[in-house]
Write a protein that holds these residues in place. Structure first.
Motif, PDB file in Angstrom:
ATOM      1  N   GLU A 227       0.813  -1.213   0.000  1.00 53.26           N
ATOM      2  CA  GLU A 227       0.000   0.000   0.000  1.00 53.26           C
ATOM      3  C   GLU A 227       0.851   1.269   0.000  1.00 53.26           C
ATOM      4  O   GLU A 227       0.417   2.299  -0.529  1.00 53.26           O
ATOM      5  N   THR A 228       2.046   1.200   0.578  1.00 53.99           N
ATOM      6  CA  THR A 228       2.788   2.446   0.831  1.00 53.99           C
ATOM      7  C   THR A 228       4.096   2.590   0.068  1.00 53.99           C
ATOM      8  O   THR A 228       4.675   3.676   0.055  1.00 53.99           O
ATOM      9  N   MET A 229       4.582   1.500  -0.516  1.00 60.48           N
ATOM     10  CA  MET A 229       5.913   1.573  -1.115  1.00 60.48           C
ATOM     11  C   MET A 229       5.873   1.498  -2.635  1.00 60.48           C
ATOM     12  O   MET A 229       4.877   1.114  -3.232  1.00 60.48           O
ATOM     13  N   ASN A 230       6.975   1.860  -3.223  1.00 61.95           N
ATOM     14  CA  ASN A 230       7.149   1.776  -4.659  1.00 61.95           C
ATOM     15  C   ASN A 230       7.469   0.325  -5.014  1.00 61.95           C
ATOM     16  O   ASN A 230       8.540  -0.174  -4.681  1.00 61.95           O
ATOM     17  N   ILE A 231       6.518  -0.321  -5.673  1.00 60.69           N
ATOM     18  CA  ILE A 231       6.639  -1.757  -5.945  1.00 60.69           C
ATOM     19  C   ILE A 231       6.704  -1.989  -7.446  1.00 60.69           C
ATOM     20  O   ILE A 231       5.883  -1.456  -8.196  1.00 60.69           O
ATOM     21  N   GLY A 240      -2.075  -0.687  -6.933  1.00 60.76           N
ATOM     22  CA  GLY A 240      -2.967  -1.325  -5.966  1.00 60.76           C
ATOM     23  C   GLY A 240      -4.415  -0.983  -6.246  1.00 60.76           C
ATOM     24  O   GLY A 240      -4.723  -0.053  -6.993  1.00 60.76           O
ATOM     25  N   GLN A 241      -5.299  -1.739  -5.633  1.00 61.57           N
ATOM     26  CA  GLN A 241      -6.733  -1.537  -5.829  1.00 61.57           C
ATOM     27  C   GLN A 241      -7.149  -0.122  -5.436  1.00 61.57           C
ATOM     28  O   GLN A 241      -7.955   0.507  -6.119  1.00 61.57           O
ATOM     29  N   SER A 242      -6.568   0.377  -4.349  1.00 58.21           N
ATOM     30  CA  SER A 242      -6.989   1.702  -3.859  1.00 58.21           C
ATOM     31  C   SER A 242      -6.544   2.811  -4.807  1.00 58.21           C
ATOM     32  O   SER A 242      -7.091   3.904  -4.791  1.00 58.21           O
ATOM     33  N   GLN A 243      -5.528   2.516  -5.636  1.00 54.50           N
ATOM     34  CA  GLN A 243      -5.110   3.520  -6.625  1.00 54.50           C
ATOM     35  C   GLN A 243      -5.985   3.427  -7.876  1.00 54.50           C
ATOM     36  O   GLN A 243      -6.148   4.386  -8.609  1.00 54.50           O
ATOM     37  N   LEU A 244      -6.495   2.222  -8.113  1.00 49.16           N
ATOM     38  CA  LEU A 244      -7.274   1.973  -9.329  1.00 49.16           C
ATOM     39  C   LEU A 244      -8.623   2.663  -9.287  1.00 49.16           C
ATOM     40  O   LEU A 244      -9.185   3.025 -10.301  1.00 49.16           O
ATOM     41  N   THR A 245      -9.164   2.755  -8.098  1.00 44.35           N
ATOM     42  CA  THR A 245     -10.545   3.187  -7.985  1.00 44.35           C
ATOM     43  C   THR A 245     -10.731   4.196  -6.867  1.00 44.35           C
ATOM     44  O   THR A 245     -10.137   4.074  -5.811  1.00 44.35           O
ATOM     45  N   THR A 246     -11.526   5.171  -7.134  1.00 46.80           N
ATOM     46  CA  THR A 246     -11.871   6.111  -6.074  1.00 46.80           C
ATOM     47  C   THR A 246     -13.217   5.706  -5.474  1.00 46.80           C
ATOM     48  O   THR A 246     -13.819   6.427  -4.698  1.00 46.80           O
ATOM     49  N   LEU A 247     -13.641   4.516  -5.849  1.00 47.69           N
ATOM     50  CA  LEU A 247     -14.969   4.070  -5.410  1.00 47.69           C
ATOM     51  C   LEU A 247     -14.973   3.480  -4.010  1.00 47.69           C
ATOM     52  O   LEU A 247     -16.011   3.260  -3.423  1.00 47.69           O
TER      53      LEU A 247
END
Lengths: 254, 254
Positions: A227-231, A240-247
């Motif tokens: 969630e927090t690092m450059n992967i 990540g999912q949380s970056q993909l969607t603002t839903l």
């Protein structure tokens, strides 16, 4: 063929499991090296809070499953240590103080707004294990405490220099656990060596249970890292999912 | 201020959650591009098997919590679809056939020897949700079925060309689900729109529950990705717990 371990050998094998403790997780290695940024530290503290508040429920599940008064009398200290009493604030409040020290608000922490699903699933697995398995197994699962003093000392020693922006009041939790954990582990280890020491099969079971708990801690940090690092995955940036969607809405779905 | 969504709007918002479906996870994107190696496909199949065997227990938990005979009569089909009956092998067996088609042995699959802790924690979170929450909530959590036909079709279409080494009998599971899932989703969606459609708060709750289920699926693939792929964290190679230690024993700790 008899392969029952002696008590010393059994304890040694339990301790050897420390090779898989999350102190070796890349996220914690980097934390100790002082290279985490403020956001990474904050998300770690906010997520680890969910573990902190689960601990007394896990310990209460053990009490609830244990018919032996003498054992309950020893084990109950853990709940009081975490929740506090009339005289002491307790570990959960100390963890919130750590959150304040790293620049979160109390509400940032207690609302669980930063809670990452993978962290929740791992912590809940631990609480459900304690609820659903015999109390001796749940006691055994607490034995990652064997390895905790080392990681607490690391933080107490390295943070003031590596993370000067973290107020030192934040270290109280770790100092407190340095005193409590060795005392706690005596009861847990002694119960485990006795109960699981009887047969080879039980000894193996105890090692598997400790592995399960190591897996819980490791999976938590995996999720925080993603969630927090450059992967990079096979050379490509991980989204990540949380970056993909603002839903995504409120994560506190239970 | 009234913000109750109309039935159509509510359904639309549920469907919009598809933006966070695991079809967009890097691992599944790469799977569809045909770049996974044999080991990666095998570990995915072996781990996803744990989800397959959890589904009937999840659905039985829904039956167990539901006092309405008419609903149970509809929902029970799911268990039979997965477990099979006198005439049909069922989805679990079809998934094992997929495992055989990708070169695993039946025992590799059913022993759960490749099960990754993060996958187990996520799947167990889903089963425990169905056990511990009202049946309407568990029904709602099944609605990722809305998004499944797309990913099944992707596999049926792309695998024969991209993964010619996978025997086509392995695709039976996906073909079977293409028929079952749309039928299943009619009952789940209809129950959800009715029950959660009554108030704004319930509508939000349904969206959160669907998010929870999306998180379960996503967290599973995160764990599979970390175990099987080349991962760089802040530029450095990620070393997983299972690479750090050879001390891991049987992972079937419950």
């Amino acid at each position: 063929m008899e392969t029952l371990l002696s008590k010393d050998e059994f304890e040694q094998q339990l301790r050897a499991k420390g090779a898989g403790y999350h102190i070796h997780h890349p996220f914690h290695v980097m934390m100790n090296e002082g290279v985490l940024n403020k956001k990474q530290v904050q998300i770690w503290v906010a997520n680890r809070y969910y573990y902190q508040i689960a601990i007394p429920q896990k310990d209460a599940a053990i009490l609830s499953n244990c018919p032996v008064k003498e054992i309950r009398k020893g084990w109950i200290t853990r709940i009081i240590d975490h929740d506090g009493d009339a005289k002491h604030e307790g570990g959960i409040e100390a963890w919130i103080k750590l959150g304040l020290a790293v620049g979160l608000t109390r509400k940032d922490i207690t609302s669980l707004k930063y809670l990452i699903p993978g962290v929740k699933f791992a912590v809940d697995a631990y609480v459900n294990f304690a609820r659903q398995r015999p109390w001796q197994e749940a006691v055994c699962s607490s034995l990652t405490e064997l390895f905790a003093p080392h990681i607490h000392k690391q933080r107490i020693n390295s943070w003031p220099e590596k993370y000067p922006w973290i107020d030192e009041t934040g270290l109280i939790y770790f100092k407190k656990r340095l005193i409590e954990a060795p005392r706690d582990v005596i009861q847990g280890l002694s119960l485990t060596l006795d109960y699981f020491g009887k047969t080879e099969r039980l000894q193996k079971r105890a090692l598997d249970i400790l592995q399960f708990k190591l897996d819980v801690l490791w999976a938590m940090v995996d999720a925080i890292m993603l969630e927090t690092m450059n992967i990079k995955v096979e050379g490509k940036t991980y989204t990540g999912q949380s970056q993909l969607t603002t839903l995504r809405l409120d994560k506190n779905y239970e």
